[in-house]
Scaffold this motif. Structure first.
Motif, PDB file in Angstrom:
ATOM      1  N   MET A   1      29.525  46.922  13.419  1.00 17.90           N
ATOM      2  CA  MET A   1      30.396  47.540  14.433  1.00 17.90           C
ATOM      3  C   MET A   1      29.884  48.920  14.817  1.00 17.90           C
ATOM      4  O   MET A   1      29.844  49.282  15.990  1.00 17.90           O
ATOM      5  N   ILE A   2      29.423  49.676  13.784  1.00 10.70           N
ATOM      6  CA  ILE A   2      28.885  51.006  14.065  1.00 10.70           C
ATOM      7  C   ILE A   2      27.608  50.891  14.890  1.00 10.70           C
ATOM      8  O   ILE A   2      27.360  51.689  15.809  1.00 10.70           O
ATOM      9  N   ALA A   3      26.822  49.828  14.593  1.00 12.45           N
ATOM     10  CA  ALA A   3      25.595  49.613  15.369  1.00 12.45           C
ATOM     11  C   ALA A   3      25.932  49.363  16.825  1.00 12.45           C
ATOM     12  O   ALA A   3      25.259  49.875  17.724  1.00 12.45           O
ATOM     13  N   LEU A   4      27.016  48.591  17.076  1.00 13.57           N
ATOM     14  CA  LEU A   4      27.432  48.326  18.463  1.00 13.57           C
ATOM     15  C   LEU A   4      27.811  49.625  19.176  1.00 13.57           C
ATOM     16  O   LEU A   4      27.409  49.868  20.314  1.00 13.57           O
ATOM     17  N   TYR A   5      28.566  50.475  18.443  1.00 14.47           N
ATOM     18  CA  TYR A   5      28.985  51.729  19.064  1.00 14.47           C
ATOM     19  C   TYR A   5      27.775  52.607  19.393  1.00 14.47           C
ATOM     20  O   TYR A   5      27.710  53.221  20.466  1.00 14.47           O
ATOM     21  N   THR A   6      26.812  52.649  18.467  1.00  9.90           N
ATOM     22  CA  THR A   6      25.620  53.469  18.727  1.00  9.90           C
ATOM     23  C   THR A   6      24.847  52.938  19.919  1.00  9.90           C
ATOM     24  O   THR A   6      24.398  53.697  20.778  1.00  9.90           O
ATOM     25  N   LEU A   7      24.730  51.599  19.983  1.00  6.06           N
ATOM     26  CA  LEU A   7      24.010  50.978  21.098  1.00  6.06           C
ATOM     27  C   LEU A   7      24.696  51.278  22.428  1.00  6.06           C
ATOM     28  O   LEU A   7      24.054  51.680  23.414  1.00  6.06           O
TER      29      LEU A   7
END
Lengths: 133, 89
Positions: A1-7
């Protein structure tokens, strides 16, 4: 989920920077070019694209923030993409009507800017035999 | 990253609006000035959307929509006045 936000943050930042650079290039063309017919190109094409990019970034941001698609900004985008060609057309028509100065490098020879060839001098004016009463 | 991008894009759009103001002040003919004002309202829509992004809520969306509609109508009205000498015939 954090990866999605960063992307998504990267995508939004890219759209923001790209949109504002496009808007700046359009305004630079407006300020730098030689005559009106050249100046019309920058704002009517590139600035509209820049605002479209900024609005795409806004759509992405609020969709992420409210965890659902929010397409209200699409309304402004569609409206601008419809109205920009109309106003550019009207501006060029009013410029042709006023017979603005052209740079010699501006191509094309529109009907409105051609010299009037049928200006007769006094000697060449038709004499007699007029059909008019 | 988003904070930095917001600051950079606000700076770039402000430079764009200053360039439009230069063309409004200098522009040798009337269609030049109308074109510069047209570009200026498009850029200010982007600036207002950026302000809404900065504050994180969408109260400013309606303001951007209003500016878009009224700007188009006023551009068409002034062009019509230049073309025909009258707005509503």
């Amino acid at each position: 989920m954090i990866a999605l936000y960063t992307l998504m943050e990267g995508v939004i930042a890219f759209f923001l920077i790209a949109g504002s650079i496009f808007a700046l290039i359009g305004s630079l063309g407006l300020a730098r070019m030689k005559d009106f017919y050249m100046r019309l190109h920058g704002p009517s094409k590139i600035s509209t694209l820049g605002v479209g990019c900024v609005l795409l970034a806004s759509i992405a941001y609020f969709s992420l923030l409210e965890s659902g698609p929010s397409l209200q900004e699409l309304l402004i985008t569609i409206f601008l993409f419809i109205t920009a060609p109309v106003s550019a057309h009207l501006l060029s028509k009013s410029a042709l009507h006023q017979k603005l100065e052209r740079d010699p490098r501006t191509r094309g020879n529109p009907e409105e800017l051609q010299e009037d060839d049928d200006e007769r001098t006094l000697e060449e004016a038709p004499q007699g035999n007029s059909k008019l009463p | 990253m988003l904070d930095f991008a917001l600051k950079v894009s606000v700076a770039l759009l402000s430079v764009a609006i200053v360039l439009n103001l230069y063309r409004v002040a200098v522009g040798p003919s009337l269609p030049d000035r109308i074109l510069a004002l047209d570009t200026m309202y498009v850029n200010s829509i982007a600036l207002i959307v950026l302000f809404g992004l900065w504050l994180g809520h969408r109260t400013y969306f309606e303001a951007a929509l209003l500016i878009a509609m009224l700007g188009f109508v006023s551009t068409v009205a002034v062009c019509k006045y230049l073309l025909r000498g009258d707005i509503i015939e």
